[in-house]
Enzyme design. Structure first.
Site, PDB file in Angstrom:
ATOM      1  CE1 TYR A  44      96.450  53.846  70.268  1.00 60.36           C
ATOM      2  CE2 TYR A  44      95.347  54.624  68.497  1.00 60.36           C
ATOM      3  CZ  TYR A  44      95.353  54.700  69.681  1.00 60.36           C
ATOM      4  OH  TYR A  44      94.429  55.033  70.494  1.00 60.36           O
ATOM      5  CE  LYS A  74      92.539  57.588  62.434  1.00 55.26           C
ATOM      6  NZ  LYS A  74      93.466  56.538  63.017  1.00 55.26           N
ATOM      7  CG  ASP A 122      94.186  48.723  62.556  1.00 44.86           C
ATOM      8  OD1 ASP A 122      93.351  49.286  62.040  1.00 44.86           O
ATOM      9  OD2 ASP A 122      94.402  48.919  63.778  1.00 44.86           O
TER      10      ASP A 122
HETATM   11  C1  LIG Z   1      93.377  55.577  64.415  1.00 45.45           C
HETATM   12  C2  LIG Z   1      93.728  54.356  64.342  1.00 45.45           C
HETATM   13  C3  LIG Z   1      93.072  53.403  65.223  1.00 45.45           C
HETATM   14  C4  LIG Z   1      91.931  54.002  66.356  1.00 45.45           C
HETATM   15  O1  LIG Z   1      90.838  54.602  65.760  1.00 45.45           O
HETATM   16  P1  LIG Z   1      89.828  55.477  66.834  1.00 45.45           P
HETATM   17  O2  LIG Z   1      88.866  55.889  65.828  1.00 45.45           O
HETATM   18  O3  LIG Z   1      90.906  56.564  67.182  1.00 45.45           O
HETATM   19  O4  LIG Z   1      89.538  54.640  67.995  1.00 45.45           O
HETATM   20  C5  LIG Z   1      93.215  51.998  65.068  1.00 45.45           C
HETATM   21  N1  LIG Z   1      93.950  51.635  64.441  1.00 45.45           N
HETATM   22  C6  LIG Z   1      94.711  52.505  63.458  1.00 45.45           C
HETATM   23  C7  LIG Z   1      95.694  51.836  62.482  1.00 45.45           C
HETATM   24  C8  LIG Z   1      94.302  53.784  63.460  1.00 45.45           C
HETATM   25  O5  LIG Z   1      95.219  54.709  62.823  1.00 45.45           O
END
Ligand SMILES: *Cc1c(COP(=O)(O)O)cnc(C)c1O
Length: 426
Positions: free
Chosen positions: A143, A265, A237
């Site tokens: 994701y 995060k 990511d």
């Molecule tokens: C949470 C997450 C996102 C998206 O971040 P948001 O702040 O929810 O837009 C993208 N990539 C990874 C790996 C994530 O865990």
């Protein structure tokens, strides 16, 4: 009793679609009513009925020190008193950028945005701008936020052009997203032979959005090699794994260097912050230095920066925290596994630093399709029963769990005890 939450959920649904601002919060994967939160304190959540929970979600990862950490709280309050936003540079942005550059290897510059979604979306634009190519390779089950070209799925493990997984996303956009099975080298080679227009490969090197499923070293090594051979950029990511899996995120666990890293995060410690970072050569393509456009009214927001700085400074001052967190994570899943075994329930577990995962299945899943074969009904029951016992786990088997610094071995022992009672009912 969660009567107040039940009522609150009904009220919320009248004015907010599904009653929530992010779909997973609605508990669709496990049934029941989402609890409405009154406050958090360290490792604990308190709902609006006054129930207390040990929190293994921690806002889906950002809160490595737990809720309402005093240092972070103080930094936020003091900064907020000076004004919430200026739309002009502050020293705080340089400070947080410098911290990230110092703590991670191989990056020179950072651009801040307000979410992980935005970070990844911008990183992909940058990769396309740098390479002058259009296609991107994405792995099924990873994701990367909800931007158009990343909301794609595929029904099979074959390399294929993506079809949108949501109405509202034009196929014309996702046709540039090539899908590949996670941990499948053959599949990836096929992508590269299918297209000579690949700008970048994007991966969660430690996937946390199909449960915790780490990529194998061989797989990541091959991705790096194929990117180099074909002039494509590699994006890690690390929105979830950054400052979570280790002090250098996944980059500190696997010895493979990406070209661009995305963050979110933990770098915002609970405030809306995302970022993407790379070498100065790559970042020089970004506006106003270069032609690739990217902007944000609230980007680098001072209050959010202050929270991130306080958090990263605490981590930098005390790097051994990762060992402690990792031990607690292992202790938790080890205990869960032992109790599950005693009850004759197959449970697969893994950890990476303070990230943990568990699956109700016979073998450890290595990709999204295998995760899909786990026992979701059993997970749902587990989740419901643990919630009643006062343990707040992510409400989907497709999510990772998180250990925060504030949690104690007593909390974890209590959780394992509760799990024993729950397993006996499954
Ligand atoms: C949470 C997450 C996102 C998206 O971040 P948001 O702040 O929810 O837009 C993208 N990539 C990874 C790996 C994530 O865990």
């Amino acid at each position: 009793m969660i009567i107040n939450s039940i009522n609150a959920y009904e009220e919320a649904q009248k004015v907010i679609p599904g009653g929530v601002d992010s779909p997973v919060r609605a508990f669709k994967g496990v049934g029941g009513t989402p609890i409405f939160i009154d406050k958090g304190e360290g490792a604990y959540l308190f709902d609006i009925d006054g129930n207390k929970y040990v929190d293994f979600v921690q806002s889906w990862g950002p809160l490595i020190f737990g809720h309402a950490d005093k240092d972070i709280e103080e930094a936020v309050i003091q900064t907020a008193k000076k004004g919430l936003s200026f739309g002009a540079p502050t020293l705080l942005e340089t400070k947080l950028a410098s911290l990230i550059v110092d703590m991670f290897d191989g990056i020179d510059k950072v651009r801040f945005v307000s979410s992980g979604t935005e970070a990844v979306m911008s990183a992909i634009r940058l990769a396309r701008g740098v390479t002058n190519r259009n296609d991107i390779v994405k792995f099924i089950g990873c994701y990367h936020g909800h931007s158009d070209s990343l909301l794609v799925s595929a029904g099979s493990g074959l390399a294929t052009f993506g079809t949108p997984s949501s109405p509202g996303v034009p196929a014309d956009l996702t046709k540039h997203t090539l899908l590949c099975e996670y941990n499948n080298i053959e599949n990836l080679r096929r992508c590269f032979s299918d297209s000579n227009d690949i700008a970048c490969v994007i991966i969660e090197p430690i996937a946390g959005n199909m449960g915790l499923v780490p990529a194998s070293i061989e797989f990541l090594t091959e991705i790096r090699r194929l990117c180099d051979e074909n002039g494509a950029l590699l994006i890690f990511d690390e929105v979830m794994s950054g400052f979570r899996a280790s002090i250098k995120g996944a980059c500190g666990v696997v010895d493979i260097k990406p070209d661009i890293i995305t963050f979110g995060k933990v770098i915002g410690a609970g405030m809306p912050v995302g970022a993407f970072a790379a070498s100065k050569e790559i970042m020089s393509h970004l506006s106003p230095e270069g032609p690739v456009y990217q902007a944000g009214t609230l980007s680098g927001n001072p209050v959010a920066m202050a929270a991130g700085i306080a958090s990263l400074e605490k981590l930098q001052a005390n790097p051994s925290i990762y060992e402690t967190l990792g031990k607690k994570a292992k202790y938790l899943v080890g205990g869960l596994k032992t109790e599950a075994q005693k009850a004759g329930i197959p449970l697969q577990t893994d950890t990476r630093g303070s990230m943990f995962g568990f699956f109700f299945c016979e073998y450890m899943p290595t990709n999204f399709a295998e995760v899909g074969k786990c026992d979701f009904a059993r997970f749902a029951k587990f989740h419901q029963e643990m919630l009643k016992e006062g343990y707040y786990f992510a409400c989907s088997q497709y999510e990772a769990g998180f250990i925060c610094d504030a949690i104690t071995y007593e909390d974890i022992d209590g959780c394992i005890e509760a799990a024993r009672r729950v397993f006996s009912k499954l």
